[in-house]
Design an enzyme around this catalytic site. Sequence first.
Site, PDB file in Angstrom:
ATOM      1  N   MET A  93       3.385  -0.805  -1.928  1.00  0.00           N
ATOM      2  CA  MET A  93       3.040   0.019  -1.471  1.00  0.00           C
ATOM      3  C   MET A  93       1.899   1.002  -2.399  1.00  0.00           C
ATOM      4  O   MET A  93       1.915   1.913  -2.346  1.00  0.00           O
ATOM      5  CB  MET A  93       3.816   0.821  -1.072  1.00  0.00           C
ATOM      6  CG  MET A  93       4.952  -0.399   0.088  1.00  0.00           C
ATOM      7  SD  MET A  93       4.233  -1.335   1.669  1.00  0.00           S
ATOM      8  CE  MET A  93       2.948  -0.035   2.727  1.00  0.00           C
ATOM      9  N   HIS A 112      -0.013  -8.939   4.630  1.00  0.00           N
ATOM     10  CA  HIS A 112      -0.084  -7.337   5.195  1.00  0.00           C
ATOM     11  C   HIS A 112       0.763  -7.504   6.642  1.00  0.00           C
ATOM     12  O   HIS A 112      -0.119  -8.449   7.522  1.00  0.00           O
ATOM     13  CB  HIS A 112      -1.476  -7.130   5.367  1.00  0.00           C
ATOM     14  CG  HIS A 112      -1.499  -5.712   5.746  1.00  0.00           C
ATOM     15  ND1 HIS A 112      -1.383  -4.393   5.748  1.00  0.00           N
ATOM     16  CD2 HIS A 112      -2.095  -5.360   7.174  1.00  0.00           C
ATOM     17  CE1 HIS A 112      -1.232  -3.505   6.253  1.00  0.00           C
ATOM     18  NE2 HIS A 112      -1.795  -4.012   7.175  1.00  0.00           N
TER      19      HIS A 112
HETATM   20  C1  GAR Z   1       5.973  -6.444   4.676  1.00  0.00           C
HETATM   21  O1  GAR Z   1       5.913  -6.553   6.465  1.00  0.00           O
HETATM   22  C2  GAR Z   1       4.550  -6.677   4.418  1.00  0.00           C
HETATM   23  O2  GAR Z   1       4.170  -7.098   5.418  1.00  0.00           O
HETATM   24  C3  GAR Z   1       4.310  -5.481   4.435  1.00  0.00           C
HETATM   25  O3  GAR Z   1       4.996  -4.163   3.568  1.00  0.00           O
HETATM   26  C4  GAR Z   1       6.481  -5.177   3.640  1.00  0.00           C
HETATM   27  C5  GAR Z   1       7.254  -5.292   3.102  1.00  0.00           C
HETATM   28  O4  GAR Z   1       8.834  -5.918   3.621  1.00  0.00           O
HETATM   29  N1  GAR Z   1       2.813  -4.607   3.175  1.00  0.00           N
HETATM   30  C6  GAR Z   1       1.813  -4.000   3.433  1.00  0.00           C
HETATM   31  O5  GAR Z   1       1.817  -2.869   4.437  1.00  0.00           O
HETATM   32  C7  GAR Z   1       1.385  -4.032   2.515  1.00  0.00           C
HETATM   33  N2  GAR Z   1      -0.255  -3.351   2.741  1.00  0.00           N
HETATM   34  P1  GAR Z   1      10.238  -6.950   2.961  1.00  0.00           P
HETATM   35  O6  GAR Z   1       9.906  -5.284   1.309  1.00  0.00           O
HETATM   36  O7  GAR Z   1      11.138  -6.515   3.319  1.00  0.00           O
HETATM   37  O8  GAR Z   1       8.934  -7.214   1.773  1.00  0.00           O
END
Ligand code: GAR
Length: 191
Positions: A93, A112
């Site tokens: 992030m 994303h």
């Molecule tokens: C996921 O949903 C990913 O798509 C999002 O963070 C989450 C991480 O989940 N990414 C973003 O929003 C990037 N802009 P995780 O830690 O369980 O993989």
Amino acid sequence: MKKTKHLAVFASGTGSNFDAIQLAIEAGTLDAAITLVVSDVPTSAVIDKAKRKGLKTFVFDPKSYPNKRVFEIEIVEALQEAEADFIILAGYMRLVGPTLLHAYEGKIINIHPSLLPSFKGLDAIGQAFDAGVKITGVTIHYVDEGMDTGRIIAQEAVKVSDTYARGDLQRAIQVVEHQLYPATIQSLLQQ
Ligand code: GAR
């Protein structure tokens, strides 16, 4: 013989996409090896998981560096030591800066949880839910200097059922992410 590609996975949180990539490697559906896990959150669950798997980690606290360039120089050193071929952002992030972008040009991929260019930035699932859209989804794209703006590689739609609470939408998105990300990485590695 073809060399197995080395992935560096970057994550800030739970790491469910890290799990999905790791599982696909173990199952043999993704022909790659994770040689480094990078996190900007020292207490993140993903780092615990990576350590339990015996993977090399690079954890840093951005607040203890004067600026992004300084910590990205250290990240690049760790990536070179791990002989990383691709950087896989999986819930990292933080905007990637020029130091990392130039060192790994065209080799940084992000997932994303929306159909970009809609709902960029933080809490894309909440943004879509609050907007009342009937279809949202998942995007995998190359990373550039913008926020969620790089060239799109793959997308998959997710229907927002009228009965869904926000948590239901999040689970539906995750089901798609965990299938689409390893499969897309595999097809990129075949090119
Ligand atoms: C996921 O949903 C990913 O798509 C999002 O963070 C989450 C991480 O989940 N990414 C973003 O929003 C990037 N802009 P995780 O830690 O369980 O993989």
